[in-house]
Enzyme design. Structure first.
Site, short mmCIF file in Angstrom:
data_model
loop_
_atom_site.label_atom_id
_atom_site.label_comp_id
_atom_site.label_asym_id
_atom_site.label_seq_id
_atom_site.Cartn_x
_atom_site.Cartn_y
_atom_site.Cartn_z
N GLU A 284 0.69 -1.27 0.08
CA GLU A 284 -0.08 -0.15 -0.05
C GLU A 284 0.91 1.36 -0.04
O GLU A 284 0.77 2.14 0.88
CB GLU A 284 -0.90 0.16 1.11
CG GLU A 284 -1.60 -1.26 1.71
CD GLU A 284 -2.17 -1.25 2.91
OE1 GLU A 284 -1.94 -0.48 3.86
OE2 GLU A 284 -3.08 -2.42 3.31
N PRO A 285 1.78 1.64 -0.97
CA PRO A 285 2.44 2.50 -0.96
C PRO A 285 1.76 4.11 -1.25
O PRO A 285 0.70 3.72 -2.01
CB PRO A 285 3.55 2.25 -1.97
CG PRO A 285 2.88 1.30 -2.95
CD PRO A 285 1.82 0.69 -2.18
N ARG A 287 3.09 8.08 -0.20
CA ARG A 287 4.04 9.02 -0.26
C ARG A 287 5.13 8.84 -1.41
O ARG A 287 5.55 9.56 -2.17
CB ARG A 287 4.75 9.26 1.01
CG ARG A 287 5.62 10.38 0.98
CD ARG A 287 6.44 10.47 2.34
NE ARG A 287 5.67 9.96 3.56
CZ ARG A 287 5.13 10.93 4.21
NH1 ARG A 287 5.56 12.41 3.93
NH2 ARG A 287 4.07 10.80 5.25
N ARG A 323 1.89 20.41 5.89
CA ARG A 323 2.72 19.67 6.47
C ARG A 323 4.01 20.33 7.50
O ARG A 323 4.25 19.79 8.44
CB ARG A 323 3.71 18.73 5.41
CG ARG A 323 2.70 17.80 4.68
CD ARG A 323 3.61 16.90 3.93
NE ARG A 323 4.28 15.99 4.57
CZ ARG A 323 5.75 16.12 4.84
NH1 ARG A 323 6.43 16.92 4.19
NH2 ARG A 323 6.32 15.27 5.41
N CYS A 353 -3.62 33.84 9.16
CA CYS A 353 -3.23 34.62 10.41
C CYS A 353 -2.93 33.41 11.79
O CYS A 353 -3.85 33.39 12.32
CB CYS A 353 -4.50 35.27 10.67
SG CYS A 353 -4.82 36.67 9.39
N GLU A 354 -1.94 32.94 11.39
CA GLU A 354 -1.44 31.91 12.41
C GLU A 354 0.25 32.03 12.59
O GLU A 354 0.73 31.88 11.24
CB GLU A 354 -1.79 30.48 11.98
CG GLU A 354 -3.09 30.20 11.98
CD GLU A 354 -3.85 29.94 13.16
OE1 GLU A 354 -3.08 29.57 14.31
OE2 GLU A 354 -5.10 29.93 13.30
C1 LIG Z 1 -1.29 6.23 4.90
C2 LIG Z 1 -1.44 4.63 4.86
C3 LIG Z 1 -0.54 4.03 3.60
C4 LIG Z 1 0.35 4.90 2.91
O1 LIG Z 1 1.34 5.44 3.89
P1 LIG Z 1 2.60 6.24 2.83
O2 LIG Z 1 3.51 6.42 4.13
O3 LIG Z 1 2.26 7.28 2.33
O4 LIG Z 1 3.26 5.16 2.10
C5 LIG Z 1 -0.75 2.79 3.73
N1 LIG Z 1 -1.52 2.16 4.48
C6 LIG Z 1 -2.27 2.65 5.29
C7 LIG Z 1 -3.25 1.72 6.10
C8 LIG Z 1 -2.23 3.82 5.55
O5 LIG Z 1 -2.76 4.54 6.70
#
Ligand SMILES: *Cc1c(COP(=O)(O)O)cnc(C)c1O
Length: 425
Positions: A284-285, A287, A323, A353-354
């Site tokens: 599940e990539p 970023r 971020r 305004c922070e």
């Molecule tokens: C956010 C998330 C990801 C992806 O994370 P990255 O750091 O963006 O690769 C994968 N799995 C789950 C369950 C997440 O919450």
């Protein structure tokens, strides 16, 4: 013509003194579309995906892009067409997958707080798997599935209790985190899931955190998860896929995370050595697929010299780039047309305004009002976290593909931001 790629950003380079993405001058995009403006490189995203595909070549694997990193429809479309499924965390994200032409049967649904109506929506669409995070969620999902006369495919998210050595807000696999089922309770939770008639156990998953820059936390987590697979299967519950989550880091400030193919080379050696190399895998990539594919272009509005600090006030702010305010994160900042001469140390801040509204601290820059800057590494967790704070419309987004560019999201107007609000009678 001289070209110098920015280190860690192979698709962004200075050409004849001007910052370009692939074959497009960024200043031309700022002029056409205005600022703040997010710009993404398609080649960069596909190159990042290709690194995973190389690393996992020959394996049974489904790559599910974690779309919360950047959920623009055109970006989802690119990943769907490249064969990816999606890791979603809400019914809204599922609606985006459909709108982008993605296949719901390649969707996995993560998150600690799925609602009943989100479960119904996902069950009706036949998603691949619910990544369940607690016993209480199992019970509710069972009820929802039975009411629809179906069975929900479930994976249990286990918490391997390893330290990913990243920022505390983005570490998720430690005991004190809200995520996943504790390692010690995993077996009994699997047994409960297997006993519920509305559920079908299909997998196990983990996700230990984000912006991970070392291999060792992944190797440790894999060991812990494989121990559990062996335990659960010994108890008679078959696990058909193993999902190792996402979390691989990118270069923001000289970090050197392992490239995805190297990481997977190391992980697959372990998987093979432990006899799990033939298993169906999922990852599940987020970023690492999009983060360094994007920049945010912003105009310098004012220079404000001060006794203690010099400020460079830009037209992008914490509502566009959350971020730094949220995690004290670092984004490199590069002028589109660097000036020669003396630079000055300054804080780059937005108009909101922070005091937390800063984008970069103590940056050495030589700029004047009217110059355009690129905030780098802005492809992940920027636009997807953007808000309308201070009634600022969200930025436009452009996708660069070779010499071409496509507007993939219109700039929000002020009227857009209060559409849906009502005056009293
Ligand atoms: C956010 C998330 C990801 C992806 O994370 P990255 O750091 O963006 O690769 C994968 N799995 C789950 C369950 C997440 O919450």
């Amino acid at each position: 013509m001289t070209a110098t790629a920015l280190p860690g950003h192979p698709h962004i380079a200075y050409r004849d003194g001007e910052l370009c993405m692939e074959g497009v001058r960024l200043s031309a995009l700022a002029k056409t579309h205005g600022t703040p403006l997010f710009v993404y490189s398609k080649a960069s995203m596909l190159a990042a995906l290709a690194a995973y595909q190389r690393g996992l070549a020959g394996r049974k694997v489904q790559i599910c892009y974690a779309m919360k990193a950047n959920s623009n429809l055109a970006i989802l479309q690119i990943f769907a067409q490249a064969g990816c499924g999606f890791d979603i965390v809400s019914g809204g994200e599922l609606a985006r997958v459909l709108a982008a032409g993605g296949d719901p049967r390649k969707v996995i649904f993560s998150g600690v707080g799925k609602t009943r109506s989100e479960m119904q929506q996902a069950l009706k669409l036949g998603i691949a798997c619910f990544n369940v995070e607690s016993q209480a969620e199992l019970e509710v999902l069972n009820e929802v599935a039975l009411a629809l006369n179906t069975q929900a495919p479930v994976s249990l998210r286990v918490n391997p209790n390893v330290d990913p050595q990243t920022h505390p807000y983005i570490s998720t696999g430690l005991k004190g985190n809200k995520f996943g089922v504790a390692h010690e309770h995993a077996l009994e939770t699997f047994q409960r899931a297997a006993a519920l008639p509305g559920l079908r156990v299909v997998g196990i998953d983990c996700h230990i955190g984000s912006q991970i820059t070392q291999e060792s936390p992944y190797l440790d987590a894999m060991d812990r998860v494989l121990d559990l697979v062996a335990q659960v299967e010994a108890a008679g519950i078959a696990i058909s896929h193993i999902d190792f989550g996402g979390g691989l880091g990118i270069n923001y400030k000289g970090e050197t995370p392992p490239p995805a193919d190297h990481l997977w080379f190391a992980l697959l050696s372990k998987l093979d050595a432990r006899g799990f190399g033939e298993r169906q895998l999922m990852i599940e990539p987020g970023r690492s697929l999009v983060g360094n594919a994007g920049v945010c272009l912003t105009e310098v509005l004012y220079l404000k010299p001060g006794e203690q600090k010099n400020f460079c006030i830009i037209d992008a702010a914490m509502n566009d780039l959350p971020r730094p305010a949220m995690y004290q994160a670092f984004h490199d900042i590069a002028p589109l047309k660097p000036r020669s001469g003396q630079s000055t140390l300054m804080d780059v801040v937005g108009p909101v305004c922070e005091s937390g509204d800063w984008i970069g601290r103590d940056r050495d820059l030589h700029v004047q009002a009217g110059d355009t800057l690129a905030v780098l590494s802005a492809g992940a967790y920027c636009m997807s976290m953007a808000s309308n704070y201070n009634t600022r419309g969200r930025a436009a987004e452009v996708l660069v593909d070779g010499e071409k560019s496509h507007l993939i999201r219109e700039r929000e107007s002020a009227a857009d931001t209060f559409q849906g609000e009502h005056l009293l009678g």
